[in-house]
Design an enzyme around this catalytic site. Structure first.
Site, PDB file in Angstrom:
ATOM      1  N   LYS A  56      -1.110  -0.484 -33.400  1.00 16.66           N
ATOM      2  CA  LYS A  56      -0.155  -1.273 -34.191  1.00 16.66           C
ATOM      3  C   LYS A  56       0.942  -1.954 -33.367  1.00 16.66           C
ATOM      4  O   LYS A  56       2.083  -2.104 -33.834  1.00 16.66           O
ATOM      5  CB  LYS A  56       0.464  -0.410 -35.294  1.00 16.66           C
ATOM      6  CG  LYS A  56      -0.579   0.001 -36.341  1.00 16.66           C
ATOM      7  CD  LYS A  56       0.044   0.641 -37.530  1.00 16.66           C
ATOM      8  CE  LYS A  56      -0.047  -0.207 -38.769  1.00 16.66           C
ATOM      9  NZ  LYS A  56       0.437   0.439 -39.977  1.00 16.66           N
TER      10      LYS A  56
ATOM     11  N   GLN B 291      -4.727  14.806 -39.042  1.00 16.63           N
ATOM     12  CA  GLN B 291      -3.267  15.009 -38.935  1.00 16.63           C
ATOM     13  C   GLN B 291      -2.807  14.673 -37.510  1.00 16.63           C
ATOM     14  O   GLN B 291      -3.369  13.785 -36.894  1.00 16.63           O
ATOM     15  CB  GLN B 291      -2.859  16.429 -39.351  1.00 16.63           C
ATOM     16  CG  GLN B 291      -2.999  16.696 -40.845  1.00 16.63           C
ATOM     17  CD  GLN B 291      -4.412  17.010 -41.275  1.00 16.63           C
ATOM     18  OE1 GLN B 291      -5.079  17.821 -40.682  1.00 16.63           O
ATOM     19  NE2 GLN B 291      -4.881  16.369 -42.320  1.00 16.63           N
TER      20      GLN B 291
ATOM     21  N   LYS C 140      -6.018   6.825 -36.128  1.00 14.70           N
ATOM     22  CA  LYS C 140      -7.141   7.499 -35.444  1.00 14.70           C
ATOM     23  C   LYS C 140      -8.483   6.948 -35.907  1.00 14.70           C
ATOM     24  O   LYS C 140      -9.433   6.895 -35.132  1.00 14.70           O
ATOM     25  CB  LYS C 140      -7.092   9.014 -35.712  1.00 14.70           C
ATOM     26  CG  LYS C 140      -5.908   9.697 -35.072  1.00 14.70           C
ATOM     27  CD  LYS C 140      -5.926  11.185 -35.304  1.00 14.70           C
ATOM     28  CE  LYS C 140      -5.690  11.610 -36.722  1.00 14.70           C
ATOM     29  NZ  LYS C 140      -4.384  11.261 -37.292  1.00 14.70           N
TER      30      LYS C 140
ATOM     31  N   ASP D 294      -1.494   9.821 -39.202  1.00 12.14           N
ATOM     32  CA  ASP D 294      -1.480   8.389 -39.542  1.00 12.14           C
ATOM     33  C   ASP D 294      -1.294   7.495 -38.322  1.00 12.14           C
ATOM     34  O   ASP D 294      -0.718   6.408 -38.415  1.00 12.14           O
ATOM     35  CB  ASP D 294      -0.371   8.063 -40.570  1.00 12.14           C
ATOM     36  CG  ASP D 294      -0.419   8.992 -41.762  1.00 12.14           C
ATOM     37  OD1 ASP D 294      -1.526   9.220 -42.257  1.00 12.14           O
ATOM     38  OD2 ASP D 294       0.643   9.475 -42.170  1.00 12.14           O
TER      39      ASP D 294
ATOM     40  N   GLY E 298      -6.477  11.111 -44.307  1.00  6.86           N
ATOM     41  CA  GLY E 298      -6.896   9.825 -44.864  1.00  6.86           C
ATOM     42  C   GLY E 298      -7.116   8.868 -43.718  1.00  6.86           C
ATOM     43  O   GLY E 298      -6.172   8.468 -43.060  1.00  6.86           O
ATOM     44  N   HIS E 299      -8.370   8.572 -43.452  1.00  8.14           N
ATOM     45  CA  HIS E 299      -8.668   7.672 -42.334  1.00  8.14           C
ATOM     46  C   HIS E 299      -9.170   6.339 -42.875  1.00  8.14           C
ATOM     47  O   HIS E 299     -10.107   6.288 -43.654  1.00  8.14           O
ATOM     48  CB  HIS E 299      -9.717   8.299 -41.406  1.00  8.14           C
ATOM     49  CG  HIS E 299      -9.189   9.491 -40.669  1.00  8.14           C
ATOM     50  ND1 HIS E 299      -9.977  10.368 -39.973  1.00  8.14           N
ATOM     51  CD2 HIS E 299      -7.926   9.938 -40.518  1.00  8.14           C
ATOM     52  CE1 HIS E 299      -9.217  11.305 -39.428  1.00  8.14           C
ATOM     53  NE2 HIS E 299      -7.967  11.073 -39.754  1.00  8.14           N
TER      54      HIS E 299
HETATM   55  P1  IMP Z   1      -0.701  19.706 -46.273  1.00  7.83           P
HETATM   56  O1  IMP Z   1      -1.587  19.474 -45.090  1.00  7.83           O
HETATM   57  O2  IMP Z   1      -1.186  18.994 -47.496  1.00  7.83           O
HETATM   58  O3  IMP Z   1      -0.407  21.146 -46.505  1.00  7.83           O
HETATM   59  O4  IMP Z   1       0.724  19.020 -45.945  1.00  7.83           O
HETATM   60  C1  IMP Z   1       1.605  19.526 -44.946  1.00  7.83           C
HETATM   61  C2  IMP Z   1       2.339  18.384 -44.251  1.00  7.83           C
HETATM   62  O5  IMP Z   1       1.399  17.633 -43.481  1.00  7.83           O
HETATM   63  C3  IMP Z   1       3.001  17.370 -45.195  1.00  7.83           C
HETATM   64  O6  IMP Z   1       4.177  16.883 -44.560  1.00  7.83           O
HETATM   65  C4  IMP Z   1       1.981  16.257 -45.296  1.00  7.83           C
HETATM   66  O7  IMP Z   1       2.584  15.016 -45.619  1.00  7.83           O
HETATM   67  C5  IMP Z   1       1.438  16.263 -43.868  1.00  7.83           C
HETATM   68  N1  IMP Z   1       0.079  15.742 -43.757  1.00  7.83           N
HETATM   69  C6  IMP Z   1      -1.079  16.392 -44.048  1.00  7.83           C
HETATM   70  N2  IMP Z   1      -2.138  15.619 -43.785  1.00  7.83           N
HETATM   71  C7  IMP Z   1      -1.654  14.469 -43.286  1.00  7.83           C
HETATM   72  C8  IMP Z   1      -2.279  13.284 -42.777  1.00  7.83           C
HETATM   73  O8  IMP Z   1      -3.498  13.134 -42.722  1.00  7.83           O
HETATM   74  N3  IMP Z   1      -1.416  12.309 -42.331  1.00  7.83           N
HETATM   75  C9  IMP Z   1      -0.091  12.462 -42.345  1.00  7.83           C
HETATM   76  N4  IMP Z   1       0.534  13.553 -42.799  1.00  7.83           N
HETATM   77  C10 IMP Z   1      -0.243  14.539 -43.268  1.00  7.83           C
END
Ligand code: IMP
Length: 428
Positions: free
Chosen positions: A335, A224, A16, A13, A40-41
């Protein structure tokens, strides 16, 4: 050396999408290399808000070919949904504009059910996953029983493989004393999606290597962030893929000789969704102020899950580590405008754990949970920075703050974003 790798330097987050949108204007290919629709972009272009989860955000530039790399895990239903949503906004992604790696893995309904089940079983120790089935899909890949995207080209075999995966998932759920999946859960919908997506399947390794050897510009779009990386993040509170720069090479299948730039993106403060350590976390009014109310799309609420993000001061220790792990050649700070109006700002430059000083984050969760940040303080600024376009337009205190970020991680800051619009970017 035409490849640029863009990575999140924090917990995801970082903004990017904005950075990709900027860098993609000169790219021929924009490629996602890890993760799936847990990402989520958000990109705001020409008064339209695009929220992308699987497609690389650089695909919004007409001249680019979007690529979903071999290191990804793809939910075909979500991908079709995303393509339809874009078409509804006037952006039609034909097979000439998108290539899906035949080597990427498929997320099944069993993966999603097992993600939820394993989180439930962890109780208060839950990771806080996005519940998109990411972890279980990578488990099946590592166990050498996953379904690869290339199998979608033969729908009968694909349906059989899916049924077998669902049966296996149901057995695992029963072993956890949970309801099995309904018979044939979503098989018809998956077959339908497979037919829709088959024309997009490509040998992306050949495609990307041929493009690179011809001098094409490839932008590798990280999802991520470094501190969620399976190897280098705050394990076990991580995602299940390689979100760092190395993951771009393994996830796309090309060699380091092509890499020219490794661009890190970091927010001017820290945020994290889900569980796990966040040493500079702020509770109370300061944290609430960084988070915002949720009324604006740029407030700190998850793009994928809508969860409020935990917020805190910028963590220079983590940023220094991210610069090292990824070999960052430059940094984009996002930001900065959110920090306007604070009397005082802080950046963590070290940690104290049980009397010992750390310049890099300790590896164990126990140490990290007890890390006390050592802060440097900065004067805040009151002038509105949202109209700044040159570094000199920023108030002096803001310039000092940005310069110090670059010093702490020994990486030059190339750009600073001062608002959500494409042009609200200060180039250094
Ligand atoms: P998973 O990727 O759904 O298995 O989640 C594992 C961890 O990564 C959790 O803490 C999620 O909140 C975090 N996470 C996964 N994708 C994102 C992202 O795109 N942005 C922020 N946190 C993420």
């Amino acid at each position: 050396m035409p490849a640029t790798i863009l990575v999140g330097a924090q917990w995801g987050d970082e903004g990017k999408g904005r950075a990709v949108d900027w860098l993609a204007s000169s790219a021929n290919i924009v490629a996602r290399y890890s993760g799936g629709d847990n990402a989520g972009h958000t990109v705001f272009v020409r008064n339209q808000l695009f929220k992308l989860h699987l497609l690389p955000s650089g695909i919004l530039h007409q001249q680019t070919l979007g690529l979903l790399g071999s290191g990804m895990v793809i939910n075909p239903l979500r991908l079709v949904e995303e393509l339809d949503q874009l078409a509804g906004m006037g952006v039609h992604i034909t097979p000439e504009r998108l290539a899906i790696s035949t080597r990427a893995h498929i997320i099944t309904p069993a993966h999603i059910a097992l993600d939820g089940a394993s989180e439930k079983a962890l109780g208060s120790q839950a990771i806080g996953t996005t519940q998109r089935g990411i972890g279980p899909a990578y488990i099946d890949k590592a166990s050498r029983r996953g379904i690869r995207a290339g199998e979608m080209a033969d729908v009968e075999n694909f349906a059989e493989a899916l049924e077998a995966a669902l049966e296996r998932g149901s057995r695992a759920l029963k072993n956890m004393a949970l309801e099995p999946l309904p018979a044939h859960a979503q098989v018809a919908a998956y077959v339908h999606a497979a037919k829709r997506l088959s024309p997009y399947l490509r040998d992306t390794v050949q495609l990307i290597n041929e493009a690179l050897s011809r001098g094409g510009q490839v932008l590798c779009e990280g999802a991520q962030g470094t501190l969620l990386d399976l190897d280098h993040g705050s394990y076990p509170f991580v995602t299940s893929s390689s979100a760092t720069a190395g993951g771009a090479l393994t996830g796309l299948g090309f060699g380091p000789k092509y890499v020219e730039r490794v661009v890190g993106v970091a927010k001017a403060f820290s945020t994290r969704v889900g569980g796990g350590p966040l040493p500079t976390e702020l509770s109370g009014a300061l944290g609430d102020r960084l988070r915002g109310t949720g009324e604006n799309f740029w407030d700190e609420f998850g793009t994928t899950t809508g969860r409020p993000r935990r917020c805190g001061w910028l963590d220079g220790v983590m940023l220094r580590y991210a610069a090292a792990v990824n070999g960052l050649t430059e940094l984009i700070v996002t930001k900065l405008d959110i920090l306007t109006g604070f009397d005082e700002l802080k950046i963590a430059v070290g940690y104290k754990v049980g009397g010992q000083r750390y310049d890099y984050p300790p590896a164990t969760l126990a140490e990290l949970e007890h890390a006390q940040p050592v802060y440097e303080s900065f004067s805040g600024w009151r002038d509105d920075v949202r109209r700044a376009r040159d570094f000199g337009d920023l108030p002096r205190a803001a310039r000092d703050y940005v310069r110090r970020i670059g010093e702490i991680c020994a990486t030059p800051v190339r750009a600073v974003s001062v608002g959500p619009e494409r042009e609200q970017l200060v180039l250094l």
